[in-house]
Design a protein around this motif. Structure first.
Motif, mmCIF file in Angstrom:
data_model
loop_
_atom_site.group_PDB
_atom_site.id
_atom_site.type_symbol
_atom_site.label_atom_id
_atom_site.label_comp_id
_atom_site.label_asym_id
_atom_site.label_seq_id
_atom_site.Cartn_x
_atom_site.Cartn_y
_atom_site.Cartn_z
ATOM 1 N N ALA A 264 31.569 94.030 -38.491
ATOM 2 C CA ALA A 264 30.680 94.203 -39.641
ATOM 3 C C ALA A 264 29.234 94.024 -39.216
ATOM 4 O O ALA A 264 28.322 94.664 -39.761
ATOM 5 C CB ALA A 264 31.040 93.204 -40.738
ATOM 6 N N GLY A 265 29.007 93.171 -38.199
ATOM 7 C CA GLY A 265 27.656 92.956 -37.688
ATOM 8 C C GLY A 265 27.091 94.179 -36.994
ATOM 9 O O GLY A 265 25.872 94.319 -36.876
ATOM 10 N N GLU A 266 27.961 95.070 -36.516
ATOM 11 C CA GLU A 266 27.487 96.317 -35.923
ATOM 12 C C GLU A 266 26.945 97.258 -36.992
ATOM 13 O O GLU A 266 26.087 98.097 -36.713
ATOM 14 C CB GLU A 266 28.624 96.981 -35.148
ATOM 15 N N ILE A 267 27.451 97.116 -38.208
ATOM 16 C CA ILE A 267 26.983 97.938 -39.333
ATOM 17 C C ILE A 267 25.776 97.286 -39.989
ATOM 18 O O ILE A 267 24.793 97.957 -40.323
ATOM 19 C CB ILE A 267 28.116 98.124 -40.357
ATOM 20 N N PHE A 268 25.859 95.967 -40.157
ATOM 21 C CA PHE A 268 24.772 95.193 -40.758
ATOM 22 C C PHE A 268 24.367 94.112 -39.748
ATOM 23 O O PHE A 268 25.025 93.074 -39.665
ATOM 24 C CB PHE A 268 25.227 94.551 -42.073
ATOM 25 N N PRO A 269 23.313 94.344 -38.965
ATOM 26 C CA PRO A 269 22.918 93.426 -37.888
ATOM 27 C C PRO A 269 22.747 91.978 -38.317
ATOM 28 O O PRO A 269 22.926 91.069 -37.490
ATOM 29 C CB PRO A 269 21.582 94.019 -37.406
ATOM 30 N N VAL A 270 22.433 91.729 -39.577
ATOM 31 C CA VAL A 270 22.245 90.351 -40.030
ATOM 32 C C VAL A 270 23.538 89.543 -39.930
ATOM 33 O O VAL A 270 23.514 88.309 -39.930
ATOM 34 C CB VAL A 270 21.708 90.338 -41.481
ATOM 35 N N LEU A 271 24.674 90.230 -39.807
ATOM 36 C CA LEU A 271 25.965 89.561 -39.666
ATOM 37 C C LEU A 271 26.386 89.417 -38.206
ATOM 38 O O LEU A 271 27.461 88.885 -37.915
ATOM 39 C CB LEU A 271 27.058 90.334 -40.420
ATOM 40 N N GLY A 272 25.559 89.877 -37.283
ATOM 41 C CA GLY A 272 25.905 89.811 -35.868
ATOM 42 C C GLY A 272 25.706 88.430 -35.288
ATOM 43 O O GLY A 272 25.154 87.533 -35.914
ATOM 44 N N GLY A 273 26.184 88.247 -34.053
ATOM 45 C CA GLY A 273 25.987 86.978 -33.363
ATOM 46 C C GLY A 273 27.242 86.140 -33.226
ATOM 47 O O GLY A 273 28.363 86.623 -33.425
ATOM 48 N N PHE A 274 27.043 84.871 -32.933
ATOM 49 C CA PHE A 274 28.145 83.952 -32.641
ATOM 50 C C PHE A 274 28.903 83.521 -33.892
ATOM 51 O O PHE A 274 28.306 83.262 -34.936
ATOM 52 C CB PHE A 274 27.601 82.702 -31.941
ATOM 53 N N TYR A 275 30.229 83.432 -33.753
ATOM 54 C CA TYR A 275 31.095 82.867 -34.788
ATOM 55 C C TYR A 275 32.144 81.967 -34.128
ATOM 56 O O TYR A 275 32.784 82.379 -33.158
ATOM 57 C CB TYR A 275 31.854 83.964 -35.532
ATOM 58 N N PRO A 276 32.338 80.769 -34.626
ATOM 59 C CA PRO A 276 33.475 79.965 -34.169
ATOM 60 C C PRO A 276 34.728 80.479 -34.875
ATOM 61 O O PRO A 276 34.628 81.132 -35.918
ATOM 62 C CB PRO A 276 33.127 78.556 -34.624
ATOM 63 N N LYS A 277 35.884 80.185 -34.330
ATOM 64 C CA LYS A 277 37.114 80.626 -34.975
ATOM 65 C C LYS A 277 37.343 79.853 -36.275
ATOM 66 O O LYS A 277 37.095 78.647 -36.330
ATOM 67 C CB LYS A 277 38.311 80.428 -34.044
ATOM 68 N N PRO A 278 37.809 80.523 -37.317
ATOM 69 C CA PRO A 278 38.144 79.806 -38.560
ATOM 70 C C PRO A 278 39.345 78.900 -38.312
ATOM 71 O O PRO A 278 40.159 79.156 -37.419
ATOM 72 C CB PRO A 278 38.493 80.939 -39.530
ATOM 73 N N LYS A 279 39.449 77.829 -39.103
ATOM 74 C CA LYS A 279 40.496 76.832 -38.876
ATOM 75 C C LYS A 279 41.325 76.581 -40.131
ATOM 76 O O LYS A 279 40.773 76.399 -41.223
ATOM 77 C CB LYS A 279 39.868 75.514 -38.414
ATOM 78 N N GLU A 280 42.619 76.545 -39.946
ATOM 79 C CA GLU A 280 43.529 76.165 -41.029
ATOM 80 C C GLU A 280 43.519 74.642 -41.155
ATOM 81 O O GLU A 280 43.644 73.930 -40.159
ATOM 82 C CB GLU A 280 44.938 76.647 -40.715
ATOM 83 N N VAL A 281 43.350 74.133 -42.361
ATOM 84 C CA VAL A 281 43.388 72.684 -42.543
ATOM 85 C C VAL A 281 44.829 72.203 -42.386
ATOM 86 O O VAL A 281 45.777 72.912 -42.716
ATOM 87 C CB VAL A 281 42.815 72.260 -43.913
#
Length: 359
Positions: A181-198
């Motif tokens: 999605a960040g390739e379409i909307f650059p503001v969403l680009g960059g680093f993301y940590p993996k989401p975590k199940e509680v």
């Protein structure tokens, strides 16, 4: 013969000095948090500059640090904090000044972290501004057209793939979907940590929460017990908060965009079916017969998933869920989302505008 050194007992004067230091530091943190909140609300552009200039550095540091651990750091931290409060209170209950001073410090520190890692971002520019989406008024026919489009996409992407058998792949795909999605909307680009199940998803279920963003550890947490089709969208929804977009309606929309941009069919299905639920509920309010007709056009897998979803959340309806909903409503209004929990419905306007611009 060795010299024996007697231990010294901390006197009242030293204890009183430490209490004053903790109290002063706590009050200072309260003041700093209030000052940052005032800046975000009063200075035009300050929150936007912070959300996309300063906050990404915080995500890069705290997000990466918490991401080292495979479990939810904030969840374990909350359990340890609760245990620590009980033990500390039991040991020093005869010293209310000591307990009170440290309580003020801890609350002040948490409030400051919340403000820096979450609170300011509520006043930043909206994702719609970055995406070039100018929300307006839409006809009932346009709403129905969107619902028909979503019905078609749900049926095309429906897949019986469970989260339980693909936990690692889904968590990894949540990050990849956001980056796509960040390739379409650059503001969403960059680093993301993996989401975590509680670990104890029941805690979220009784509050009827699909997921939660932790500003204290910069983590995207989700409920692993809920029906599978909810999970990919929830992962992406919570990850969107790490890009400085705190409004729930926009986080829902970003989650939708990320899922339908994914190469994994289960994510596409999650995005389209979640979008169908929001748009379908809006249609049901103005055209009940049209809604029933479109529901009948959904494939068997989608209808089955929606029935299971309703049954899952209905078992947790009660006083706790009502209280959690009221608290969430107050929280949203306090952060300038004046419609409270109703703000979730504005996702439909964003989908309508996005669909309109691409057709």
């Amino acid at each position: 013969m060795g010299k024996i050194t007697k231990g010294k007992v901390m006197g009242p004067k030293r204890t009183g000095t430490q209490n004053k230091r903790y109290l002063g530091a706590g009050i200072g943190l309260f003041g700093a948090a209030a000052g940052v909140q005032v800046m975000a609300r009063a200075m035009d552009g300050a929150a936007t500059w912070y959300a996309h200039g300063v906050y990404p550095m915080i995500v890069g540091i705290l997000g990466r640090a918490a991401g080292i651990f495979p479990f939810s750091v904030v969840e374990i931290g909350l359990y340890l904090l609760g245990f620590g409060v009980i033990v500390y209170g039991a040991v020093f209950w005869r010293e209310p000044a000591r307990v009170g001073a440290r309580a003020v410090f801890v609350v002040g520190a948490l409030l400051f972290l919340y403000t820096c890692n979450c609170g300011v971002n509520y006043y930043a520019a909206s994702f719609a501004d970055y995406a070039g989406l100018e929300i307006g008024l839409y006809s009932q026919e346009e709403l129905r057209e969107l619902c028909e489009f979503l019905t078609e996409k749900v049926n095309e992407t429906a897949v019986e793939e469970g989260y339980g058998e693909h936990k690692r792949e889904w968590r990894k795909e949540g990050v990849l979907a956001m980056k796509t999605a960040g390739e379409i909307f650059p503001v969403l680009g960059g680093f993301y940590p993996k989401p975590k199940e509680v670990a104890v998803s029941w805690i979220l279920s009784v509050q009827q929460l699909c997921g939660i963003y932790s500003p204290f550890t910069v983590e995207a947490n989700f409920n692993g017990d809920m029906p599978d089709y909810n999970i990919p969208h929830t992962m992406c929804h919570e990850l969107s908060h790490l890009k400085g977009f705190m409004r729930e309606d926009e986080a829902n929309f970003i989650g939708y965009l990320a899922c339908i941009s994914s190469e994994r069919q289960a994510f596409q299905y999650s995005g389209y079916l979640t979008g169908w639920v929001y748009a379908g509920n809006a249609l049901a309010q103005v055209d009940r017969e049209g809604y029933i007709e479109l529901y009948g056009h959904l494939c068997g897998q989608a209808q089955k998933d929606l029935r299971e979803n309703n049954a899952f959340w209905e078992q947790y309806e009660g006083k706790v869920a009502e209280a959690a909903n009221q608290i969430n409503d107050v929280y949203l209004k306090a952060n300038d989302q004046t419609d409270g929990v109703k703000s979730y419905g504005r996702m439909v306007d964003l989908m309508l505008e996005y669909y309109k611009n691409r057709n």
